[in-house]
Enzyme design. Sequence first.
Site, PDB file in Angstrom:
ATOM      1  N   ASP A 122       1.981  12.953  43.559  1.00 38.09           N
ATOM      2  CA  ASP A 122       3.263  13.659  43.654  1.00 38.09           C
ATOM      3  C   ASP A 122       4.389  12.742  44.116  1.00 38.09           C
ATOM      4  O   ASP A 122       4.159  11.632  44.593  1.00 38.09           O
ATOM      5  CB  ASP A 122       3.150  14.859  44.588  1.00 38.09           C
ATOM      6  CG  ASP A 122       2.723  14.472  46.002  1.00 38.09           C
ATOM      7  OD1 ASP A 122       1.890  13.549  46.149  1.00 38.09           O
ATOM      8  OD2 ASP A 122       3.209  15.085  46.972  1.00 38.09           O
ATOM      9  N   GLU A 188       0.320  15.320  48.186  1.00 40.04           N
ATOM     10  CA  GLU A 188       0.169  14.613  49.464  1.00 40.04           C
ATOM     11  C   GLU A 188       1.425  14.757  50.310  1.00 40.04           C
ATOM     12  O   GLU A 188       1.351  14.841  51.534  1.00 40.04           O
ATOM     13  CB  GLU A 188      -0.150  13.134  49.221  1.00 40.04           C
ATOM     14  CG  GLU A 188      -0.521  12.358  50.479  1.00 40.04           C
ATOM     15  CD  GLU A 188       0.662  11.954  51.336  1.00 40.04           C
ATOM     16  OE1 GLU A 188       0.536  11.975  52.583  1.00 40.04           O
ATOM     17  OE2 GLU A 188       1.729  11.613  50.780  1.00 40.04           O
ATOM     18  N   GLU A 189       2.577  14.794  49.653  1.00 37.07           N
ATOM     19  CA  GLU A 189       3.831  14.983  50.389  1.00 37.07           C
ATOM     20  C   GLU A 189       4.050  16.442  50.779  1.00 37.07           C
ATOM     21  O   GLU A 189       5.050  16.776  51.405  1.00 37.07           O
ATOM     22  CB  GLU A 189       5.020  14.510  49.541  1.00 37.07           C
ATOM     23  CG  GLU A 189       4.972  13.052  49.114  1.00 37.07           C
ATOM     24  CD  GLU A 189       5.140  12.085  50.267  1.00 37.07           C
ATOM     25  OE1 GLU A 189       5.457  12.528  51.388  1.00 37.07           O
ATOM     26  OE2 GLU A 189       4.944  10.870  50.044  1.00 37.07           O
ATOM     27  N   HIS A 426       9.782   6.004  51.325  1.00 36.19           N
ATOM     28  CA  HIS A 426      10.658   7.167  51.479  1.00 36.19           C
ATOM     29  C   HIS A 426      12.136   6.786  51.507  1.00 36.19           C
ATOM     30  O   HIS A 426      12.992   7.649  51.682  1.00 36.19           O
ATOM     31  CB  HIS A 426      10.289   8.008  52.720  1.00 36.19           C
ATOM     32  CG  HIS A 426       9.025   8.776  52.564  1.00 36.19           C
ATOM     33  ND1 HIS A 426       8.878  10.077  52.987  1.00 36.19           N
ATOM     34  CD2 HIS A 426       7.837   8.438  52.025  1.00 36.19           C
ATOM     35  CE1 HIS A 426       7.645  10.492  52.728  1.00 36.19           C
ATOM     36  NE2 HIS A 426       6.998   9.500  52.142  1.00 36.19           N
TER      37      HIS A 426
END
Length: 453
Positions: A122, A188-189, A426
């Site tokens: 993701d 996962e996020e 990020h």
Amino acid sequence: MKKTVLCTLLLATMLSACATPQESAVPERVIAPPASVTAAATLTWLDSAVEEGYAKMVEQRHYLHQHPELGNQEYKTQAYIADYLESLGIKTLRGTQNAPTAVIGIINEGKDNAIGLRADIDALPITERTGLPYASQEKGLYFGQETDVYHGCGHDAHMAMLLAAAKILQEHATELPRTVVLVFQPAEEGDSLQNPYLTGRMALSGAKALVADGILDTYGIEHMFGIHVMIPPSGTVLVAQGTALNSVDAFMAEINGEQTHGAMPWQGVDATLAASACVMNLQHIVSRNANLSQGMGVISVGKLTSGDTSNVISGKAEMQGTIRASTPGVRATLLKRLPEVLDNTAKAYGASADTTVLEIYPVTVNDPDLAALTVDNLKAAGVNAAISKWNPGASEDFSFFAEKVPSVFMFLGVTPEGVKEPANNHSDRFLIDDAALKEGVKAHVTAAFMTPL
């Protein structure tokens, strides 16, 4: 009033190194040294196989980078991965009950000593500003709101490395001593469909969903391995013995007072003042309640809102924050004390606190013995690997796998040459050196061949 929502079980005691007197009387099991000698000799073809597949891996990463999708909405990504695995002749499962966008590939199904190799698939709801020719142009819905989408954490690299490793492993399947399960994991996020601050709970998704769906038991997975790209020097693989990443949890609190005229505060209850005291007192949990000889902890309030205008005492304040810890014991203390401190601090100011705690990911813990052996094996295979105590402070849901079976989560440096101040994961400017991904492919293949039976 206090309302605590527990969305995962508290982390159980993990990886105890203390043997009972009875256990100490049993001769220690010695892992045969040929694991990193004999096996390495059988991988003489590895470098050339990685080089041969390099162009395809880069092509796949750039395509996946251009077409990112948010957690639990990765249907196009799923199709791309599954179609490719099937084209290689790998048995492929599209989705599980609680992870419908996952892809599971199975090589040598039915052999013993299975291991899992995991890549997350993701992306993030942020705008890319790298200026790359293959930059994302995608948009998606994050909790129902349109947003730009970008692989700013490097999951495109994770997928590309595991796809490249899958091709190599399938071509050498008859030489493999075990079943290898390729786990392409969504979310996962985090889930992008349901806002946990509105529902009051975390959605069952990601690694936790796959564990709940029984993939470890179904395929007899005895060890899990994962790789995450980071900013250390390109091509370097770092492996921790023990804690690799912190836990992450979140909280939201509503501080309720009584609104009144700003000139007459005694006629109301100042929610702004009470909330300010709450923010200060939360810091004392770490410094005075957590056993910092066990590890570190952090409580940060990232959002605090209160009031309507300058001459009115606020009757309500709201805050949101994050909780991090490097050991299960410290995490348990922070989770227990946070709602207590908010509740009692608010009461001391005549207000009340309505607190929601969202337990998200446990501490990611590498099995110490398996970590040391993995580094030895990687070195034997020509990978620049080292044991490291570096903990970047972030969190990962790979931790749910590591709770169940001995596991190793590796960091792969991908900072491009010449970049003096690299942007971290990020960031909207996170860059990846494609050449570094060769080492990640080698790490996957090495784990599949050289992990002891």
